[in-house]
Design a protein around this motif. Structure first.
Motif, PDB file in Angstrom:
ATOM      1  N   GLU A  66      75.973  46.479  -4.366  1.00 34.96           N
ATOM      2  CA  GLU A  66      76.733  45.296  -3.964  1.00 34.96           C
ATOM      3  C   GLU A  66      76.463  44.136  -4.909  1.00 34.96           C
ATOM      4  OE1 GLU A  66      76.567  42.045  -0.327  1.00 34.96           O
ATOM      5  OE2 GLU A  66      76.012  44.131   0.097  1.00 34.96           O
ATOM      6  N   SER A  95      85.026  47.635  -1.175  1.00 34.10           N
ATOM      7  CA  SER A  95      83.796  48.418  -1.099  1.00 34.10           C
ATOM      8  C   SER A  95      82.757  47.799  -0.166  1.00 34.10           C
ATOM      9  CB  SER A  95      83.177  48.577  -2.496  1.00 34.10           C
ATOM     10  OG  SER A  95      84.059  49.213  -3.376  1.00 34.10           O
ATOM     11  N   TYR A  96      82.757  46.455  -0.048  1.00 31.43           N
ATOM     12  CA  TYR A  96      81.718  45.776   0.738  1.00 31.43           C
ATOM     13  C   TYR A  96      82.346  44.747   1.684  1.00 31.43           C
ATOM     14  CZ  TYR A  96      78.847  47.848  -2.905  1.00 31.43           C
ATOM     15  OH  TYR A  96      78.245  48.745  -3.777  1.00 31.43           O
ATOM     16  N   ASN A  98      81.632  43.878   4.591  1.00 29.05           N
ATOM     17  CA  ASN A  98      80.675  43.139   5.427  1.00 29.05           C
ATOM     18  C   ASN A  98      79.676  42.341   4.597  1.00 29.05           C
ATOM     19  OD1 ASN A  98      81.759  44.241   7.870  1.00 29.05           O
ATOM     20  ND2 ASN A  98      80.675  46.152   7.432  1.00 29.05           N
ATOM     21  N   SER A  99      79.929  42.218   3.318  1.00 28.72           N
ATOM     22  CA  SER A  99      79.008  41.513   2.437  1.00 28.72           C
ATOM     23  C   SER A  99      78.962  40.016   2.742  1.00 28.72           C
ATOM     24  CB  SER A  99      79.450  41.702   0.980  1.00 28.72           C
ATOM     25  OG  SER A  99      78.720  40.869   0.119  1.00 28.72           O
TER      26      SER A  99
END
Length: 269
Positions: A66, A95-96, A98-99
């Motif tokens: 990430e 891809s992320y 919830n980052s």
């Protein structure tokens, strides 16, 4: 000391370049990662980007992935490579989701396309994409620290698109001075502009140019169509005055209206 400082600076520069070249050629992913993050934090985004490009595939799916993907995308953005920045930020968001960086990545991805938006007279594909990205960001993150800036950019791009549409309609009006049937296209384009852009800064201009095109068309029409077109010109004048009572085109509009009224009187006789 005056002599020593430049020497130390040169030594430091060579040492830094040597470390970078060593990391660039190294087989160690960690060594590349450490050097890439160091360069990124120092603002040396171009060299950091080369290293992140090498190691990004190796970190896919790993805990540091990430962080690497965000830095990789941002290093493109910081060096002005907005096509690749937009693409990499899109990948990051997918891809992320919830980052902690999701808002910033979404905003910078949209801003990348904003930076790619060309001048109004050129193809506006990138402008459309930027507007789509900015609107999605605005709708998704209304409380974001980037909200005001996103709104400002969206308004700027919307105005750019409106100007392109308005300038096309104006071009029809200009061509119609030499080829009267083209004025029909000008009037249609201006009517569409007025209907589709109720808050545009070019709205007053569009009302005036519709009056101008309508007047020129009416004054140069065949007898069978003159009465209807004169009435349309009067309606265009009334629409301008109703929407903009203190219009900046008052003198020109009144002169056009006077011509229409004189023509109507002559025609009725």
């Amino acid at each position: 000391m005056r002599l020593l400082l430049p020497i130390l600076a040169v030594v430091f520069l060579f040492a830094s370049c040597s470390e970078y070249q060593k990391a660039l050629k190294s087989e160690s992913v960690k060594e590349k990662y450490d050097m890439a993050e160091k360069l990124y934090n120092e603002g040396d985004y171009k060299r950091a980007n080369r290293l992140f490009e090498q190691i990004a595939p190796q970190y896919a799916g790993k805990p540091q992935g990430e962080r690497v993907m965000f830095f990789f995308a941002d290093s493109y953005f910081q060096t002005g490579n907005y096509y690749l920045a937009g693409y990499q930020f899109e990948r990051f968001v997918k891809s992320y989701p919830n980052s902690d960086k999701i808002q910033q990545a979404s905003f910078l991805g949209a801003k990348s396309y904003y930076e790619l938006s060309p001048r109004y007279s050129l193809d506006q594909t990138d402008t459309d994409k930027a507007l789509s990205k900015l609107q999605a960001f605005i709708n998704t993150y209304p409380d974001s620290e980037y909200f005001d800036e996103a709104n400002k950019m969206a308004r700027e791009l919307t105005t750019k698109k409106e100007r392109k549409q308005f300038e096309i309609a104006k071009q029809f009006d200009k061509l119609g001075e030499f080829d009267y049937p083209v004025l029909i296209s000008a009037i249609t384009a201006l009517e569409n502009f007025i209907a589709e852009n109720p808050g545009s800064i070019y709205r007053e201009d569009a009302f005036y140019y519709k009056l101008k095109s309508s007047t020129n068309l009416a004054l140069n029409s065949t007898l069978s169509k003159k009465q209807e077109r004169l009435e349309n010109a009067v309606a265009a004048y009334n629409a301008l005055k109703k929407s903009f009572p203190d219009t900046k085109y008052a003198k020109k509009a009144d002169d056009l209206y006077a011509k229409v009224m004189r023509e109507m009187q002559d025609f009725s006789k």
